[in-house]
Scaffold this motif. Structure first.
Motif, PDB file in Angstrom:
ATOM      1  N   VAL A 262     -18.106 -18.613  36.125  1.00  0.00           N
ATOM      2  CA  VAL A 262     -18.126 -19.097  34.746  1.00  0.00           C
ATOM      3  C   VAL A 262     -19.559 -19.396  34.343  1.00  0.00           C
ATOM      4  N   LEU A 263     -19.932 -18.889  33.155  1.00  0.00           N
ATOM      5  CA  LEU A 263     -21.283 -19.094  32.624  1.00  0.00           C
ATOM      6  C   LEU A 263     -21.219 -20.042  31.430  1.00  0.00           C
ATOM      7  N   GLN A 264     -22.172 -20.950  31.369  1.00  0.00           N
ATOM      8  CA  GLN A 264     -22.301 -21.870  30.260  1.00  0.00           C
ATOM      9  C   GLN A 264     -23.448 -21.424  29.352  1.00  0.00           C
ATOM     10  N   PRO A 265     -23.440 -21.846  28.091  1.00  0.00           N
ATOM     11  CA  PRO A 265     -24.543 -21.467  27.195  1.00  0.00           C
ATOM     12  C   PRO A 265     -25.882 -21.907  27.762  1.00  0.00           C
ATOM     13  N   VAL A 266     -26.859 -21.008  27.764  1.00  0.00           N
ATOM     14  CA  VAL A 266     -28.165 -21.299  28.337  1.00  0.00           C
ATOM     15  C   VAL A 266     -29.185 -20.301  27.795  1.00  0.00           C
ATOM     16  N   SER A 267     -30.430 -20.741  27.707  1.00  0.00           N
ATOM     17  CA  SER A 267     -31.555 -19.868  27.360  1.00  0.00           C
ATOM     18  C   SER A 267     -32.483 -19.801  28.562  1.00  0.00           C
ATOM     19  N   ILE A 268     -32.884 -18.584  28.913  1.00  0.00           N
ATOM     20  CA  ILE A 268     -33.712 -18.359  30.099  1.00  0.00           C
ATOM     21  C   ILE A 268     -35.012 -17.718  29.652  1.00  0.00           C
ATOM     22  N   LEU A 269     -36.127 -18.337  30.020  1.00  0.00           N
ATOM     23  CA  LEU A 269     -37.458 -17.777  29.786  1.00  0.00           C
ATOM     24  C   LEU A 269     -38.044 -17.393  31.133  1.00  0.00           C
ATOM     25  N   HIS A 270     -38.390 -16.129  31.260  1.00  0.00           N
ATOM     26  CA  HIS A 270     -38.860 -15.638  32.555  1.00  0.00           C
ATOM     27  C   HIS A 270     -40.112 -14.815  32.337  1.00  0.00           C
ATOM     28  N   GLY A 271     -41.196 -15.211  32.984  1.00  0.00           N
ATOM     29  CA  GLY A 271     -42.459 -14.498  32.882  1.00  0.00           C
ATOM     30  C   GLY A 271     -43.170 -14.535  34.204  1.00  0.00           C
ATOM     31  N   GLY A 272     -44.343 -13.910  34.258  1.00  0.00           N
ATOM     32  CA  GLY A 272     -45.076 -13.885  35.516  1.00  0.00           C
ATOM     33  C   GLY A 272     -46.554 -13.671  35.300  1.00  0.00           C
ATOM     34  N   PRO A 309     -45.983 -11.105  28.876  1.00  0.00           N
ATOM     35  CA  PRO A 309     -45.219 -11.952  27.958  1.00  0.00           C
ATOM     36  C   PRO A 309     -43.938 -12.462  28.606  1.00  0.00           C
ATOM     37  N   VAL A 310     -43.478 -13.595  28.143  1.00  0.00           N
ATOM     38  CA  VAL A 310     -42.275 -14.208  28.678  1.00  0.00           C
ATOM     39  C   VAL A 310     -41.046 -13.438  28.193  1.00  0.00           C
ATOM     40  N   ASP A 311     -40.168 -13.077  29.148  1.00  0.00           N
ATOM     41  CA  ASP A 311     -38.903 -12.437  28.807  1.00  0.00           C
ATOM     42  C   ASP A 311     -37.861 -13.522  28.530  1.00  0.00           C
ATOM     43  N   ARG A 312     -37.030 -13.279  27.536  1.00  0.00           N
ATOM     44  CA  ARG A 312     -36.067 -14.283  27.120  1.00  0.00           C
ATOM     45  C   ARG A 312     -34.661 -13.731  27.196  1.00  0.00           C
ATOM     46  N   ILE A 313     -33.776 -14.536  27.805  1.00  0.00           N
ATOM     47  CA  ILE A 313     -32.346 -14.214  27.880  1.00  0.00           C
ATOM     48  C   ILE A 313     -31.582 -15.381  27.267  1.00  0.00           C
ATOM     49  N   GLU A 314     -30.673 -15.069  26.372  1.00  0.00           N
ATOM     50  CA  GLU A 314     -29.855 -16.105  25.764  1.00  0.00           C
ATOM     51  C   GLU A 314     -28.384 -15.784  25.984  1.00  0.00           C
ATOM     52  N   LEU A 315     -27.692 -16.704  26.640  1.00  0.00           N
ATOM     53  CA  LEU A 315     -26.259 -16.562  26.876  1.00  0.00           C
ATOM     54  C   LEU A 315     -25.534 -17.578  26.008  1.00  0.00           C
ATOM     55  N   LYS A 316     -24.710 -17.096  25.105  1.00  0.00           N
ATOM     56  CA  LYS A 316     -23.992 -17.969  24.187  1.00  0.00           C
ATOM     57  C   LYS A 316     -22.643 -18.358  24.766  1.00  0.00           C
ATOM     58  N   GLN A 317     -21.930 -19.189  24.054  1.00  0.00           N
ATOM     59  CA  GLN A 317     -20.611 -19.628  24.485  1.00  0.00           C
ATOM     60  C   GLN A 317     -19.691 -18.425  24.640  1.00  0.00           C
ATOM     61  N   GLY A 318     -19.016 -18.352  25.773  1.00  0.00           N
ATOM     62  CA  GLY A 318     -18.124 -17.234  26.037  1.00  0.00           C
ATOM     63  C   GLY A 318     -18.802 -16.043  26.685  1.00  0.00           C
ATOM     64  N   ALA A 319     -20.070 -16.175  27.077  1.00  0.00           N
ATOM     65  CA  ALA A 319     -20.772 -15.070  27.733  1.00  0.00           C
ATOM     66  C   ALA A 319     -20.104 -14.741  29.063  1.00  0.00           C
ATOM     67  N   THR A 320     -20.079 -13.464  29.391  1.00  0.00           N
ATOM     68  CA  THR A 320     -19.439 -12.993  30.611  1.00  0.00           C
ATOM     69  C   THR A 320     -20.488 -12.599  31.641  1.00  0.00           C
ATOM     70  N   VAL A 321     -19.998 -12.276  32.835  1.00  0.00           N
ATOM     71  CA  VAL A 321     -20.891 -11.820  33.891  1.00  0.00           C
ATOM     72  C   VAL A 321     -21.553 -10.500  33.493  1.00  0.00           C
ATOM     73  N   ASP A 322     -20.814  -9.638  32.798  1.00  0.00           N
ATOM     74  CA  ASP A 322     -21.402  -8.370  32.352  1.00  0.00           C
ATOM     75  C   ASP A 322     -22.560  -8.617  31.391  1.00  0.00           C
ATOM     76  N   ASP A 323     -22.445  -9.627  30.536  1.00  0.00           N
ATOM     77  CA  ASP A 323     -23.554  -9.953  29.629  1.00  0.00           C
ATOM     78  C   ASP A 323     -24.793 -10.354  30.419  1.00  0.00           C
ATOM     79  N   LEU A 324     -24.599 -11.148  31.469  1.00  0.00           N
ATOM     80  CA  LEU A 324     -25.732 -11.571  32.293  1.00  0.00           C
ATOM     81  C   LEU A 324     -26.368 -10.386  32.993  1.00  0.00           C
ATOM     82  N   VAL A 325     -25.552  -9.493  33.540  1.00  0.00           N
ATOM     83  CA  VAL A 325     -26.083  -8.335  34.255  1.00  0.00           C
ATOM     84  C   VAL A 325     -26.868  -7.428  33.316  1.00  0.00           C
ATOM     85  N   ARG A 326     -26.317  -7.172  32.136  1.00  0.00           N
ATOM     86  CA  ARG A 326     -27.027  -6.304  31.177  1.00  0.00           C
ATOM     87  C   ARG A 326     -28.342  -6.937  30.732  1.00  0.00           C
ATOM     88  N   SER A 327     -28.358  -8.248  30.562  1.00  0.00           N
ATOM     89  CA  SER A 327     -29.591  -8.927  30.158  1.00  0.00           C
ATOM     90  C   SER A 327     -30.639  -8.837  31.256  1.00  0.00           C
TER      91      SER A 327
END
Length: 358
Positions: A262-272, A309-327
């Motif tokens: 189960v995924l909860q709403p979250v914003s991910i900033l990832h850079g290097g 540049p920082v990469d950004r992933i945003e998972l909204k309410q109801g996001a699935t595992v497939d959404d995370l993988v595609r992001s």
């Protein structure tokens, strides 16, 4: 995405599985056997003279056959000391044949073409339960000529199909038993309760009783045939509620995410930030027809820094595992990036699953 692979399980809710696939019967189990022996008939690829115990083993074997040869006088490279492993299945009787695995214990280069001499196989109690002997089947080879070596797979490990014969049976009598215990492979109270209810519904009587998250006791009725009862119980399909788990393997870049995650709403900033230090060696020479100066090698060091540049992933309410993988695939995350992101999501409470790193 280069260097990594994702696998997801899109199933949701409980799944159906047979009792025999998710549980075992306490007491009805395999037993591990191990032995030490020698392999002969190798084409000069056996243990070297620096490995002393193969020669000692050969000397002891010859002595039992009436030939007395000092171990120090043995100079052969056609034998290798090996360990032999086998699995003794339940209800195995004397005369049952087993597959065995043979592995070199010394510095032999290859076991190809070898013959395993009679080797006793011992159980955990120190008793002999089987005897092993036979020609080896090696799934690889190693060739060395003039310092050049070509190797495929592992030539120091081999198998002998039906290479061992059981000499002693493990006592296991089902007759007269009034109760058995079913042990779940994965402890879970809900799965245990569902299994007990399914067994009672199929048998038409309260035969199964849950003791804890792993153990279910099964009572035998008077006059009931035990093999028939166990066969019927093992074939029952029951709902299973697997634990939410994410498995990552950093070495191979494999990430397996279960469908129950189960995924909860979250914003991910990832850079290097990548910093490279490059050293170049240049030759400095004096000018033509110069009578002074010498040729020198001068090291030139250059430091390159690149902050992407920082990469950004945003998972909204109801996001699935497939959404995370595609992001993750969209931003080109590597295996190490995926592990870091998943662990950070777990710490932030956005990933409701157990993370297992292999």
């Amino acid at each position: 995405m280069s260097g990594s692979a994702y696998a997801t399980d899109s199933a949701s809710g409980p799944r159906q599985a047979r009792v025999k696939d998710i549980a075992t019967i306490e007491g009805i189990r395999d037993n591990q056997l191990v032995g030490y022996g020698i392999v002969v008939g190798l084409a000069g690829t056996g243990d070297s003279q620096q490995t002393t115990f193969p020669a000692q083993t050969l000397a002891s074997t010859l002595l039992r056959m009436g030939v007395s040869v000092p171990a120090a006088a043995i100079r052969v490279q056609n034998l290798a000391a090996v360990f032999v492993a086998a699995t003794l299945p339940p209800f195995a009787r004397p005369g049952t044949k087993l597959d065995i695995t043979v592995s070199s214990a010394g510095d032999a280069r290859s076991l190809e073409g070898g013959l395993l001499l009679m080797t006793p196989l011992y159980g955990a109690d120190g008793k002999i339960y089987a005897q092993a002997q036979g020609p080896l089947v090696v799934g690889g080879y190693s060739i060395s000529v003039n310092g050049n070596t070509r190797q495929v797979n592992h030539p120091n490990t081999a198998r002998v199909p039906f290479g061992a014969m059981v000499e002693r049976a493990v006592p296991l009598d089902l007759q007269g038993k009034t109760q058995f215990s079913l042990l779940l492979n994965d402890a879970d109270f809900r799965s245990a309760e569902a299994m007990a209810q399914a067994i009672n519904r199929t048998l038409g009587r309260p035969a199964a009783h849950v003791l804890d998250s792993r153990r279910i006791d099964l009572a035998v009725a008077n006059g009931e045939e035990i093999p028939e009862l166990l066969a019927e119980v093992e074939s029952i399909e029951v709902p299973v509620f697997p634990r939410a788990k994410v498995v990552v393997n950093e070495r191979t870049g494999t990430v397996v995410i279960g469908g129950t995650v189960v995924l909860q709403p979250v914003s991910i900033l990832h850079g290097g930030l990548a910093v490279n230090v490059v050293s170049e060696f240049q030759v400095s020479q004096p000018g033509p027809f110069s009578s002074t100066g010498t040729t020198q090698v001068v090291q030139q060091t250059r430091v390159d820094a690149q902050d992407r540049p920082v990469d950004r992933i945003e998972l909204k309410q109801g996001a699935t595992v497939d959404d995370l993988v595609r992001s993750l695939q969209r931003i080109g995350a590597t295996a190490r990036d995926v592990i870091s992101i998943l662990q950070a999501m777990k710490s932030a409470g956005a990933l409701e699953a157990e993370i297992e790193v292999l």
